[in-house]
Design a protein around this motif. Sequence first.
Motif, PDB file in Angstrom:
ATOM      1  N   MET A   1       0.312  -1.385  -0.342  1.00 57.37           N
ATOM      2  CA  MET A   1       0.631   0.027   0.265  1.00 57.37           C
ATOM      3  C   MET A   1       1.027   0.908  -0.200  1.00 57.37           C
ATOM      4  N   THR A   2       0.849   2.379  -1.082  1.00 59.33           N
ATOM      5  CA  THR A   2       0.998   3.301  -1.220  1.00 59.33           C
ATOM      6  C   THR A   2       0.648   4.124   0.023  1.00 59.33           C
ATOM      7  N   SER A   3       1.516   5.304   0.252  1.00 61.09           N
ATOM      8  CA  SER A   3       0.639   6.729   0.383  1.00 61.09           C
ATOM      9  C   SER A   3       1.629   7.909   0.598  1.00 61.09           C
ATOM     10  N   ASP A   4       1.026   9.406   0.712  1.00 61.41           N
ATOM     11  CA  ASP A   4       1.184  10.078   0.420  1.00 61.41           C
ATOM     12  C   ASP A   4       3.421  10.087   1.805  1.00 61.41           C
ATOM     13  N   PRO A   5       4.196  10.416   1.617  1.00 63.76           N
ATOM     14  CA  PRO A   5       4.990  10.832   2.292  1.00 63.76           C
ATOM     15  C   PRO A   5       4.593  11.367   4.000  1.00 63.76           C
ATOM     16  N   VAL A   6       5.071  11.070   4.761  1.00 66.48           N
ATOM     17  CA  VAL A   6       5.275  11.959   5.933  1.00 66.48           C
ATOM     18  C   VAL A   6       6.136  13.068   6.250  1.00 66.48           C
ATOM     19  N   ARG A   7       5.646  14.180   6.218  1.00 62.94           N
ATOM     20  CA  ARG A   7       6.301  15.379   5.990  1.00 62.94           C
ATOM     21  C   ARG A   7       7.140  15.541   7.378  1.00 62.94           C
ATOM     22  N   LEU A   8       7.387  15.694   7.197  1.00 59.82           N
ATOM     23  CA  LEU A   8       8.739  15.395   8.859  1.00 59.82           C
ATOM     24  C   LEU A   8       9.883  16.830   8.768  1.00 59.82           C
ATOM     25  N   GLY A   9       9.469  17.518  10.003  1.00 60.23           N
ATOM     26  CA  GLY A   9      10.420  18.424  10.756  1.00 60.23           C
ATOM     27  C   GLY A   9      12.198  17.746  11.442  1.00 60.23           C
ATOM     28  N   VAL A  10      12.900  18.736  11.328  1.00 60.27           N
ATOM     29  CA  VAL A  10      13.144  18.067  12.323  1.00 60.27           C
ATOM     30  C   VAL A  10      13.870  19.143  13.496  1.00 60.27           C
ATOM     31  N   ALA A  11      14.075  18.635  14.747  1.00 62.28           N
ATOM     32  CA  ALA A  11      14.598  19.375  15.432  1.00 62.28           C
ATOM     33  C   ALA A  11      16.388  19.059  16.322  1.00 62.28           C
ATOM     34  N   GLY A  12      17.083  20.106  16.392  1.00 59.90           N
ATOM     35  CA  GLY A  12      18.474  19.857  16.324  1.00 59.90           C
ATOM     36  C   GLY A  12      19.085  19.283  14.664  1.00 59.90           C
ATOM     37  N   LEU A  13      20.140  19.419  14.225  1.00 60.95           N
ATOM     38  CA  LEU A  13      20.928  18.687  13.139  1.00 60.95           C
ATOM     39  C   LEU A  13      22.070  18.313  13.456  1.00 60.95           C
TER      40      LEU A  13
END
Length: 395
Positions: A1-13
């Motif tokens: 099953m495909t779905s939209d990618p989870v749109r991720l924000g990153v805190a701390g690089l």
Amino acid sequence: MTSDPVRLGVAGLGRAFMLMVPTFNADPRVKLVAAAAPRAESRAAFEREYGGRGYETVEALCADPSVEAIYIATPHQMHVDHVLAAARAGKHILVEKPLAISMEDADRMVDAARGAGVHLIVGPSHSFDPPVELAARLIERGEFGALRMIQALNYTDFLYRPRRPEELRTEEGGGVLFSQAIHQIDIVRRLAGGMATNIFAMTGAWDPKRPTEGAFTALMTFEAGCIANLTYSGYAHFDSDIWMNDVGELGQPKKPGSYGGARRALSNLTPDDETRLKTTRTFGSGTTVDAAHNEHFGPIILLCDRADLRLTPDGIEVFCDIERSFIEAPFGPAPRRTVIDALVAAVRRNDPPVQTGEWGLASLEVCHAILRSAASGVPVALQRQCKTKYEEPTG
Ligand SMILES: NC(=O)c1ccc[n+]([C@@H]2O[C@H](COP(=O)([O-])OP(=O)(O)OC[C@H]3O[C@@H](n4cnc5c(N)ncnc54)[C@H](O)[C@@H]3O)[C@@H](O)[C@H]2O)c1
């Protein structure tokens, strides 16, 4: 099953994010859309690489409507504020281990996520490693009879890797308990069903130049009857990766000639130099890890009624009465695929993983119990444990 990618924000690089980069880059189920970092160079590197937006603060990142979930990879002591901010903004959360430093903060984080109706996942920890996951499932299915005993041992140079000053102060989450024991505890709890009952432990803080716990040994009991022995040294001269087929923690083949590298790099550095050296191991520094195997956290041996199991970076060696065999735990396409499995299942299918906020809180309780038992000289009873939930995948 495909779905939209989870749109991720990153805190701390920092380093933790750098270690997740190969996973994020290889997995189409997730898309990095924004990040927060105080250092302008890190934000610029992120924008160059991903085309997303770089923010100066986690609060600004949380206000970005394109972000669905936030991976919090800031230092331990900031997890609480950043998790609370993300929950307030209604974002799902993947927060690095340990969940928090204090149990009070951990409780607030779990409550905040629950109140906001968002998933809180604690990881990656080595309980996500495919051989651990595979062994846990086989044990849960009773494949080898009852699990009776676990030996978990790891000898590393942890204390001599470059550190920020607070990483060497126990009360601020420094030392091997909050950063390293938490992995072993997570693994052992995952294998034994989660419900630890008592801990009897001793710790060592034996290097006055790095005055925090660098080693511990702990006996742990479980509701299901299993007993576990956890031993960790971050002072090691002996490197227990030798017993893991010469594969490092991150799945990388160990380079010949790398012996003594951590202590060599650290000799004659001031604390400022050391903090600077740490930034050479982070995102944007050009450092990469070439994993060719699953990650691991040192030798783990399981005694079950009908077999002993040894976890390796590539799977499980099974030693039965008169035969031995090997069960492969496939690697790839990139490390830490199972962390994205957990994130996608939670965000897209509302299916929480084992490593929820409650789980992370229970593992944190064990870290504190190790410190308390070592200080008091008596066993400590655990009160905040939770079970693993496991269901066979359908379809
Ligand atoms: N799972 C793993 O394999 C793994 C490995 C390393 C670290 N960790 C965990 O990741 C966390 C971070 O550790 P690290 O070694 O990456 O430390 P680090 O110092 O390399 O990275 C932390 C980053 O957070 C940034 N930061 C500081 N304040 C911030 C703020 N207010 N907003 C946004 N960013 C901020 C710093 O600039 C830095 O880049 C710790 O909790 C640690 O336990 C996990």
